[in-house]
Each structure stands twice: as structure tokens, then as C-alpha cells.
Design a protein around this motif. Structure first.
Motif, short mmCIF file in Angstrom:
data_model
loop_
_atom_site.label_atom_id
_atom_site.label_comp_id
_atom_site.label_asym_id
_atom_site.label_seq_id
_atom_site.Cartn_x
_atom_site.Cartn_y
_atom_site.Cartn_z
N ARG A 158 20.27 19.32 2.36
CA ARG A 158 19.18 18.37 2.14
C ARG A 158 18.92 18.17 0.65
N HIS A 176 21.87 16.41 -1.14
CA HIS A 176 21.96 15.03 -0.67
C HIS A 176 20.92 14.16 -1.35
N GLN A 209 21.61 11.08 -3.99
CA GLN A 209 21.01 9.77 -3.77
C GLN A 209 20.39 9.23 -5.05
N ALA A 242 16.69 10.12 4.77
CA ALA A 242 17.57 9.73 3.66
C ALA A 242 17.32 8.28 3.24
#
Length: 1162
Positions: free
Chosen positions: A213, A216, A220, A961
């Protein structure tokens, strides 16, 4: 996927399976044999009463149609060839992403196949996990006390791994029928999936989604750096104009970046006179004691010679210093010579044991080179530059002679040559009285002086050279081709004394008082300079040995990666690969080098589980030979040891040093020749030719500079490599291990970006070392943060001890807090771990270099650097931005309301595998009670319930996300809008609802093309500017579809019992549409910002934004500008722009047009 389908369709048109007579005949014969075998097995089972058990290891054969289908897939896979990568169109990608939101990933039909793939891959991961445990145990548990304390815990851990391994094998065997049914087009029976199959997978999926998490979210935020204003086109500077800014001090290396294992590489400024910003050129000869003191201080400190340079006031003190240096010189030189002896490994073990002192390294053949499958990514422009230098073959003769002089093994002869060197330099020094009188006679003979000293054939006899130096044999004929005076001062004298005699040494060197009084030897007045020459000579040799040790370490790591990638084992004394070449074959076919799941293997005569078990046969044995080597640091070098503790030096490392030395000589010769080119033809005021002045360049100082910085570069590469290597030793997934191996290979082969237009090469080394240090700081922060988060997470998971181990299958391994160790060889800043502590999620570190590579390519496309130095500066800038983003992360989830943070972003339930499993069991119980009334099959209810649960897990993860991405893009949108003069509500523009709209008298005018044209009409637009962000579904339906929560089990059960999955799919699709619209809007605005037509406009706007920041309120956009822009777009011929309009205003107006075009999508 579309390309593969087209290839298969083309093959069907060309070739039909089982179309020839011979193939049909062979199939008939095979069908008869299979029928007979099947009948025999069934008869034996009936006779022995084993109808429900396997009669033998031979299973009931499959149908002939199955083998035909397997053969068809194998032929189609074989006929595929490498093709260029398809053109990626962003619109198609966005469309596929939107369609995937409305398509379920988990369904009762595909769940058995997904479970089969998971358990099949789990077999390999558990085998790797046991192997890593055994390797670590053998490496760190050498003491009997440690083994007694930890051996029961170790055996328990290995037993648990083997228990889960056996369980995964059994489940994969049972689920293999799903693949056969899929190939044959049959439906799976309802009872193929058991409850524990899905619960184990559910626990694993929850932990897996939680583990990546953080990384990621960071990736991003990192991917949107190119569309932010951080990458300014002003970064791209012309190399000629930017040289003044590129000249930085040599001393700017931070001594703290290398830590205690830096091998003393911080003295990167010792080269002739101390460098300054104004003197960033080739080093020149100097003999002044004041200029030599800073360099002497570093050298004396490195060789541990205690002397206070403040007392160095006269020649007597200089001679005292030289006496101390002379005493150390021979012992240090002899030890260096000893460390450069490399007996053969096969025959030199006994010889190495008989030698006194520290053990010497034995030369061993690198027998794994032919099995290397991971190729490094090299800079093509630097490779082209080096190829051109090799084609020219322009090597400075004097520097080549002095480089060869460094290989002389006789310390007395070295001292004699250094004395001659010092004498000539002192005589030719401008401060010496004889310089002016001899200047005219030396103008044409300056070069020949050094040639007469260093080209003396007596220096390079075999007795004086290294015994095992490979480069000496290759360069033996170099001197014979040079037309030089072979003997300037006669042959070197041989001394019979073996012990040290200070008076005799002074007499030999011409430094005694009587010699000074008789012949006026100037060397006696410059003891500090001669001490500096001796210490610098020793330091260059030690730097070369340091570089050799690090390159040998790289070869050892390469050996480990090759063994793991190819599965090398010793068979009859030869290495044999045992692992399938799926990764390498995929690379050669134009892929990414990773496995393709179950479709990449063809299990004709067995199941996928049997294939995996066969590939990890070493799991049957209790011990595994430790394939990795040990490493130690001693005397400024890193040493590689094998399992028996013998120091190893690979022959490939010696060749690497030779190739590196040849490359460095080429590069340094170019800069010396460039310096000569600048000075050739220049004349003094008296009209004399000063062409000889290039010989004033101190070649030894150049060699010292280039070897010092090369050692610093290799050390920085080693520290970065060790960080990735530590993550590699935690990773279980083959794809992640391959990505980490690729990253480490690229690091080992990194080279500086030499700019041949610069006056010296140090700037290239500085930039490369800075990039490596920034990358190291980033990856260290990532690894430490990931380990800390996983430790906290595992403590929560294993807070309760479950008596049944089967309830823990699928979870990450628990941490046994016993025996702290450090598996990193050079980075003490990384957290120490426990002996039985493994974090497979550290394999996600392989995503960081890929993201940085993509970011760098985007930045190159934006800024378009025109020189290697500009490229290096841009890379440094990118790494600094990435590091700043990691050190000061944004939390976009805080930009949403508190209620939404609790309902969506909280991991209270969705991050706990036991709570998720409990929720699924409650939903299954409820569905079973209702299904029994309707007569539904229990196994079908199991598949449907857990398919919904797994789908909710995936939708929840994707929604988080996309929400975070939308938050990042909304921030960039607001920044660009504010820069153009729009207010904050521009992001939330929407028309006033019909119920609240005011009537208008005239409606005969056409509506405007852009909604932003109505900004002045407050009655038509709702100037809504919320304090927090909201999900996109709230703009459509905030009461039914958009009302959900993942905060409690009851709320999740509600989503499972009703049409919650479908509602969440709609919510995700709306969020994807909003995210894509924001991305396109920001991309268009930022694209024009960096590709504006006139470079002067870009510089002007950048300068204006830098000086004045945001626009003043008086320059906010007005309706007149928008109307002019709108008419400019709608008119058949563009209007002539107003000459009184400022260029920056035109730039902002055009950017507003871009943003308004994109705003229509919102």
C-alpha cells in the motif's frame, strides 16, 4: 493480447492441427494404447479392491483430445516470434481501464483457475523461503552457543514451512482438473473447491494488498511529477554556456555519505594543488610546501604516520618528515605487492596457507559466465563516445609510461625513479634560481625529460614487474615501439644492503648534507615534496587494489544472481542449469523477462503442481550447500571468501581491472590532448613557441584523480547494490527477484557520463556519485520504512497463538525476536533484523528503479538535454525530487472528509485477514440458510459468496488507489488554474440547478462554447468550492449507490448480501472517469507549458513565475480575454493577436484555452 490472438488466427489459417495422414495415424495408435492402459488400471483396482485409491504412481491416462489441445497450444506458442512493442494509445488504455471497472475479476467460473495459479506459485515461493532460511542459518550460526539457543526455533520454522508446502502441493494437485476442463471447454464440478482453499487465499490477498500500500501510493505520486511544474525547461542549458555553473569544487563530496566502511575514500581532492572553483583544470606540477600541506595531511592520516605539519618550517624539518615516510615506504610497498599476488586456486591453497601475515587471494576461474541471462542496460551515447576514443587510439605516452611504472615491484628502484622525478621538477620549477637560465634550452626537451626517466628499459625487467599482472604481458611491446632515449642517466644501480640504514638511504638518494654541500642537490631542500611523491605513489597503488576488490565483489554477486536465475548445480564437476528458461526466453522474444503464469508452461504428461515440485527437488534434503560467499573488509579493501574461508579473486575481475585501466587512460588522455590543443600555437611576448607547456601537466596527479574518483564511484555503487541485495535476500516471488537482479546488474555496470567538452573529468564523477547517493538514500528510506510497517503489522496478526497451523496458512511468517544480525555488507543505516525475520514485501523495491527510469525518460523528453553533463544534471534533479517526495510525503486521503476517511480509507476490517475471513464465513452461513430453502448446492454458494468477497477486496483497493490519484491530480489542476488566473472553484464548475436559475429576457444568442465563458454571469454558474474533496459518485447519486462503508463487518455484510458489488463497480467506474478527465486536462495544460513554440517565451514565463509567483488580482482572467480566445478558436481564420499584449499574457491565454478544452470533459 490482441496481437497474440491475431497470430493464432493467422496460424489457424496456415496450419490445421491433426490435418496430415501421419499425424492422424499416430493419434489413432496413441488412442489405442491409452485405452488399453486405462482398462488395465481399472481392472487391477477392481481386483484388489482399491477403487477409491491410486493403484500405482501411473494415473488414469487422459483422453486423446486433451493431448491434441496441449499440442496445439505448444505449437502456437512456438510459432510466436519477437515483434516490435505495440504503439500504446492513451485513449485505448483509458477505455480498457473503464471497462475493467465494470467487469468482475472473480467469478464462480474462474475462481478455481485463480486458486490453482496461486497454489502453484505458492509452491515455488515456499521452496525459496526454506532455502533462504537454510542459507541464513548456515551463514550466521557458526557458534555453538548460538546454535544451541536457536536451533529448536529454526527447526520449528522449517517444519512449518514444509507443512504449508505439502498443503499447497495437495491443493494444487486437486485443483489441476480446473485447467484440464478449461482446455477442453468443460465446466468444473461444484465440489472442486473446498472452503479452506478460499480462506487461505483470502488471508494471503488481504496481507498482500496491505504490504504494498505504501509503495503503491508513493509510485502514484511519483508518476505525476512530469506533469507538474517541478520539471522546468530552463534546466536544459547549453554545455558551453553552462560550464561556469558546472565548475564546482572537488571537495564537495560529503564525507558522511560513505559511512564507516568507506575505505578512506574521502580524500578526493588530492591532485597537484588544491582545487578551487577558478582552478578546475588539469593539475600542474607544484613543489611549494605551502600548497602541498593539505594534500600531505590527508596522505599522512591515511597511512597513519604521526606528524604535525605545522612544524614544517625549513628543510631540516622536511628531511625529518621524509625520514619517517622512508621508514614506512618499504613496508607498505611490500605489503601492497603481497596483496597483489594471486596464486592459482587449484594449486595455490597450500602455498597460501604457508605464507605469513594476512591471507592472500587465490585466482579462481569464473565458470558461470556462460550462464549469465541478465544483461545490463548501458547508456548508448557513452558507449558510442568510448568506442570513438578506442578507434582513435590516442593515449598520452607519458601517462602510459607512468601507469606502467606503478606496476614495478622493486621499492628501491621506485624510490630512485621518484628521486629523479623530484630533482627534475625542482630544477624546472619557476621558483628555482636555475629555471630562468635553463628555460631557453629546455623548451624543446621538456617532454623528453620524463621519457628518459620512465622509459628506462631496466625499470621494466621481469624481476621488477608483478608476477601475475595480466596487463604487463600485453603491454610488453609498447615501450619497444616508442622512439625515446632509452637511458638518460645510465643504468640504475643495484644495492647490496638488505636492511634499513638511514645514512645509506640519504647517500643513495643524494640527500645527505655532504652531497648538498658538494653538488648543491636541490632535492635535499624539498623533503616535503619527495614525501608527497612517495605517499601519492603508494596511495594510487592502494586505490587500484581497492577498485579490484570491489569489482571482484561485483563478480561474486553476479555469480549469486546467475546461480539463482538459472538454477545452477554441480554435476560431475560441471555447472548445469536446472531451472526453466521462462524469463530469459521471454526476454529474447521481446517480453519483459518475467513468467507468464500457467499459460507459459505446457504440462502434457503431468500437472502444473508436479512440474513445480520437480523444479524444487532440493526441498527433499535437510541441508543445502551455501552458494553465497562471505565478505570482509580489511586494509581498505573488500575481500571475498568461499565456504572454506579462502580468499577468492576471480580471473574476470582481473580482466575487468585491465579494461577499466585502458578506458581510464583513454579518457584522461583525451583531456590532456584537449589541454594541449588549447595551448598549441600560443606564443609568449618574446615570440617564443610555448607548445611544450602541456608537459607541465602532472600526469601522476591525473592518475591519482581518476583512480580516486573511480574508487569513490565503485564504493557508492557497492553501497547501493548492497541495499538492493538485502531486499533480494528477503524476496520469494520469482518475478520480483528477477526485477531486483536486473536493477543490481544495471548498478554494477553504471559509468559516469563523461562530457568531452568539459576541461576535466571530475565533474562527471561528481554527478554520478551524487546520483548514486541520492538513489541510496531513497532506497534505504524505503526499505527501513517498509520493514517498520511490516513489523507492526505482523505483531497485530500474530497477537493470538492459533493451535492449528492450518489457520495460519497464507499469512506472512512471524518474527522470532532472537539474535539480531546485519545482512548488509556496507550500509549500517539500514535496520538490523532478527535471524528468523523475513519480509517478502521488500521485493517491491524493484519497482523503484523502474519508476525512476520512466520518470527520467519523461524528463528527457520534456527538457531535452543536449550534453552528457546536462543529462547527468537532469538525472540528479529527478532523484532529488523523488527523494524529497519520499521524505515529505503528502497524505491525499486527508483531503477527503473525515467520514469518508473512516468509511473508505480505514484498514480496520479490510486490513485484517481474520476479520475479513470471519465476515466471509458469516456471509456464507447466511447464504447457506437461504440457499437450502431454494435448493441451491452448498459448493456453488461457497463459490458465489467468496467470489463476491474477493471482488469487494479488489474493488476497495482499486477505489482507494483511484481516489488518491484523483486527489493528486486535483491539486495539480488547482495549481495550473491558479497560475492561469482562475479561482479555486474552477475545478468544481457546474451550472445552477434549474430550480434556482433566474429567468432571462433574451435567449436568442447561441450558448457559449466553454462553460468558463459564463464566469462573469453568477446567475448561470454555481461557484461551489467545497472544503474537502468528494468521490465522483457523489455527483451522480449520493444516497443509494454512493452510500457505502468498509469500516465495520456489518457494513461489509450489507454489501455482500445486497447488490453491493454492482454498486461498487459503478462507484469505481465513476471515479475512473473523473480521474482520467483530470489527468487529460492537466496533461494538456502541462504539455503546452513545456512545448511552447518560442523558447524565449518559456524563459520569460518561467522567470516571471519565479520572480512574481502567482498572478496579481488585477491580472486575473476576464471575460474579454476569454471571448477573444473563443472567437479565435471558432473563426475560420485566426485573428491577428494584439501587438500590445505581453508574450506571457498570450502564453497564459493559450494555456487557458487548453484547460477550457479539457474542462469540457469534467
Amino acid at each position: 493480447m490482441d496481437t497474440e490472438k491475431e497470430q493464432m488466427q493467422n496460424m489457424d489459417e496456415i496450419y490445421k492441427i491433426t490435418s496430415t495422414e501421419r499425424t492422424q495415424l499416430l493419434e489413432k495408435e496413441l488412442a489405442v494404447q491409452l485405452s488399453e492402459l486405462k482398462s488395465e488400471i481399472e481392472e487391477q483396482e477392481l481386483l484388489q479392491g482399491t477403487a477409491h485409491r491410486a493403484y500405482s504412481s501411473v494415473k488414469i491416462p487422459k483422453d486423446i483430445s486433451y493431448f491434441r489441445r496441449e499440442r496445439e497450444l505448444a505449437l502456437k506458442k512456438t510459432l510466436q516470434v519477437a515483434e516490435p512493442k505495440p504503439l500504446v494509445i492513451q485513449a485505448d488504455v483509458l477505455q480498457r481501464e473503464l471497462e475493467s471497472c465494470l467487469r468482475r475479476e472473480y467469478s464462480p467460473e474462474n475462481l478455481p483457475l485463480l486458486l490453482l495459479q496461486y497454489y502453484t506459485e505458492r509452491i515455488t515461493q515456499l521452496a525459496q523461503c526454506k532455502y533462504l532460511h537454510m542459507v541464513r542459518w548456515k551463514r550466521f550460526c557458526q557458534q555453538s552457543k548460538t546454535m544451541e539457543q536457536l536451533h529448536p526455533l529454526y527447526k520449528k520454522r522449517v517444519g512449518y514451512i514444509m507443512q504449508e508446502y505439502s498443503d499447497a502441493v495437495q491443493r494444487a494437485e486437486r485443483l489441476s482438473i480446473a485447467r484440464e476442463n478449461f482446455l477442453m471447454g468443460k465446466k468444473n464440478p461444484p465440489n472442486i473447491v473446498m472452503l479452506e482453499d478460499v480462506t487461505i487465499y483470502t488471508r494471503w490477498l488481504v496481507c498482500h494488498l496491505h504490504s504494498f500500500r505504501t509503495v503503491h501510493h508513493y509510485l502514484q505520486a511519483l508518476q505525476y511529477l512530469p506533469i507538474s511544474n517541478m520539471l522546468s525547461p530552463a534546466d536544459n542549458q547549453d554545455p558551453e554556456a553552462g560550464q561556469e555553473n558546472d565548475k564546482v569544487c572537488v571537495n564537495d563530496m560529503d564525507p558522511n555519505i560513505q559511512g564507516p566502511a568507506s575505505f578512506g575514500l574521502v580524500d578526493t581532492s588530492i591532485s597537484g594543488p588544491m582545487r578551487t572553483d577558478a582552478d578546475f583544470i588539469l593539475p600542474q606540477h607544484t613543489t611549494e610546501t605551502g600548497e602541498l600541506k593539505p594534500q600531505l595531511r590527508l596522505l599522512l592520516s591515511h597511512f597513519h604516520i604521526p606528524y604535525d605539519l605545522q612544524e614544517l618550517r625549513n628543510s631540516a624539518k622536511e628531511m625529518e618528515l621524509f625520514s619517517m615516510v622512508f621508514q614506512k615506504f618499504q613496508s607498505i610497498f611490500t605489503e601492497q605487492q603481497r596483496m597483489q599476488m594471486f596464486p592459482d586456486y587449484e594449486a595455490g591453497t597450500a602455498k597460501a596457507e604457508n605464507l605469513s601475515g594476512p591471507p592472500i587471494a587465490l585466482k579462481k576461474r569464473a565458470n558461470w559466465i556462460s550462464f549469465i541471462k541478465i544483461k545490463p542496460k548501458c547508456d548508448p551515447w557513452q558507449k558510442k563516445m568510448l568506442t570513438k576514443l578506442k578507434e582513435r587510439r590516442r593515449i598520452d605516452v607519458l601517462m602510459q609510461l607512468q601507469a606502467k611504472f606503478l606496476k614495478i615491484s622493486n621499492p628501491k628502484r621506485v624510490m630512485q625513479v621518484l628521486q629523479d622525478h623530484a630533482a627534475k621538477i625542482i630544477m624546472l620549477s619557476p621558483h628555482h634560481p636555475s629555471f630562468m637560465s635553463s628555460q631557453s634550452s629546455l623548451q624543446c626537451n621538456y617532454d623528453q625529460i620524463w621519457e628518459n626517466i620512465y622509459s628506462n628499459v631496466n625499470l621494466y625487467q621481469n624481476a621488477n614487474m608483478k608476477e601475475n599482472d595480466l596487463s604487463v604481458e600485453q603491454n610488453e611491446n609498447v615501450l619497444t615501439r616508442i622512439s625515446l632515449s632509452q637511458c638518460a642517466d645510465g643504468p640504475l644501480k643495484q644495492k647490496k644492503e638488505t636492511g634499513y640504514n638511514y645514512a645509506m638511504a640519504l647517500q643513495v638518494l643524494g640527500l645527505d648534507d655532504e652531497a648538498e654541500l658538494s653538488d648543491g642537490n636541490p632535492v635535499s631542500m624539498k623533503g616535503a615534496y619527495l614525501s608527497f611523491l612517495c605517499l601519492r605513489h603508494l596511495r594510487i597503488r592502494s586505490l587500484q587494489r581497492t577498485c579490484l576488490g570491489i569489482m571482484n565483489y561485483f563478480r561474486s554477486v553476479e555469480r549469486t544472481l546467475t546461480i539463482n536465475t538459472s538454477g545452477l548445480t554441480l554435476v560431475s564437476g560441471k555447472l548445469v542449469p536446472t531451472m526453466e528458461d521462462s524469463s530469459w526466453v521471454n526476454v529474447t522474444q521481446g517480453g519483459l523477462g518475467t513468467s507468464q503464469g500457467l499459460g507459459a508452461h505446457h504440462y502434457v504428461h503431468g500437472t502444473s503442481a508436479e512440474h513445480k515440485v520437480h523444479s524444487v527437488q532440493f526441498m527433499e534434503f535437510s541441508e543445502v550447500e551455501y552458494e553465497d560467499y562471505y565478505y570482509s573488509t580489511e586494509d581498505g579493501s573488500i575481500h571475498t571468501q568461499d565456504q572454506q574461508g579462502v580468499h577468492i579473486m576471480y580471473d574476470e575481475a582481473l580482466r575487468d581491472l585491465e579494461e577499466l585501466e585502458a578506458e581510464l587512460l583513454l579518457v584522461a588522455s583525451h583531456y590532456i590532448e584537449k589541454e594541449k590543443g588549447l595551448k598549441e600555437g600560443s606564443k609568449s611576448k618574446s615570440g617564443q613557441d610555448w607548445r611544450w607547456t602541456h608537459a607541465g601537466v602532472d600526469r601522476f596527479a591525473v592518475l591519482y584523480d581518476i583512480w580516486t574518483w573511480e574508487a569513490a564511484l565503485l564504493e557508492n555503487k557497492r553501497q547501493l547494490l548492497d541495499s538492493y541485495f538485502e531486499a533480494y535476500q528477503h524476496t520469494l516471488d520469482p518475478e520480483e527477484r528477477f526485477a531486483l537482479a536486473q536493477a543490481m546488474t544495471d548498478i554494477m555496470h553504471r559509468r559516469p557520463k563523461f562530457d568531452l567538452g568539459h576541461p576535466y573529468f571530475i565533474k562527471a564523477y561528481q554527478d554520478e556519485c551524487t546520483c548514486l547517493r541520492l538513489h541510496l538514500q531513497l532506497i534505504k528510506g524505503f526499505l527501513n520504512h517498509q520493514m517498520e510497517r511490516q513489523r507492526e503489522y505482523l505483531q497485530r496478526l500474530w497477537r493470538d497463538d492459533h493451535p492449528d497451523d492450518r489457520k495460519k496458512f497464507g499469512l506472512p511468517l512471524n518474527i522470532i525476536c532472537k539474535q539480531l544480525i546485519s545482512i548488509n555488507n556496507s550500509c549500517p543505516d539500514l535496520k538490523n533484523i532478527y535471524l528468523l525475520e523475513f519480509h517478502p514485501s521488500l521485493g517491491l523495491a524493484g519497482l523503484v528503479p523502474k519508476a525512476l527510469e520512466h520518470l527520467f525518460s519523461e524528463a528527457c523528453h520534456t527538457c531535452r538535454p543536449t550534453s552528457p553533463s546536462g543529462l547527468a544534471s537532469l538525472e540528479r534533479h529527478i532523484l532529488q525530487l523523488a527523494l524529497n517526495l519520499w521524505l515529505a510525503p503528502t497524505k491525499p486521503e486527508n483531503w477527503y472528509s473525515e467520514q469518508l476517511q473512516k468509511d473508505l480509507f480505514s484498514a480496520r476490517v479490510m486490513g485484517d485477514p481474520f476479520l475479513v475471513e470471519e465476515t466471509g464465513l458469516l456471509a456464507l452461513t447466511s447464504a447457506t440458510d437461504e440457499g437450502q430453502k431454494q435448493g441451491q448446492h452448498p459448493h456453488m454458494l461457497l463459490l458465489e459468496t467468496f467470489s463476491k468477497l474477493l471482488e469487494l477486496l479488489t474493488l476497495h483497493h482499486r477505489l482507494i488507489a483511484m481516489s488518491l490519484e484523483s486527489a493528486h491530480l486535483a491539486r495539480h489542476y488547482k495549481e495550473l488554474a491558479e497560475e492561469m488566473g482562475f479561482e479555486e472553484f474552477h475545478l468544481y464548475l457546474r451550472p445552477v440547478h434549474f430550480e434556482f436559475a433566474s429567468p432571462r429576457d433574451k435567449v436568442d444568442q447561441p450558448p457559449p462554447a466553454f462553460i468558463t465563458s459564463l464566469l462573469e454571469h453568477s446567475g448561470q454558474l454555481d461557484r461551489y468550492s467545497p472544503t474537502t474533496l468528494a468521490l465522483a459518485i457523489s455527483e451522480v447519486d449520493d444516497n443509494q449507490v454512493g452510500k457505502f462503508s468498509f469500516y465495520t463487518k456489518e457494513a461489509i455484510l450489507k454489501l455482500l448480501s445486497q447488490s453491493g458489488v454492482e454498486n461498487m463497480q459503478v462507484t469505481l467506474a465513476c471515479q475512473a472517469a473523473q480521474k482520467n478527465a483530470l489527468m487529460v486536462a492537466v496533461q494538456q495544460a502541462s504539455f503546452y507549458h513545456r512545448t511552447v513554440g518560442c523558447p524565449a517565451d518559456v524563459k520569460e514565463v518561467s522567470a516571471e513565475l519565479k520572480n512574481h509567483g502567482r498572478m496579481s488580482p488585477t491580472r486575473r482572467r476576464n471575460s474579454r480575454i476569454v471571448n477573444d480566445t473563443e472567437s479565435l478558436l471558432l473563426s475560420p481564420t485566426p485573428k491577428v493577436p494584439n501587438n500590445l499584449t505581453h508574450s506571457s499574457e498570450r502564453f497564459q491565454r493559450t494555456k487557458r484555452m487548453k484547460l477550457e478544452n479539457s474542462r469540457g470533459m469534467l
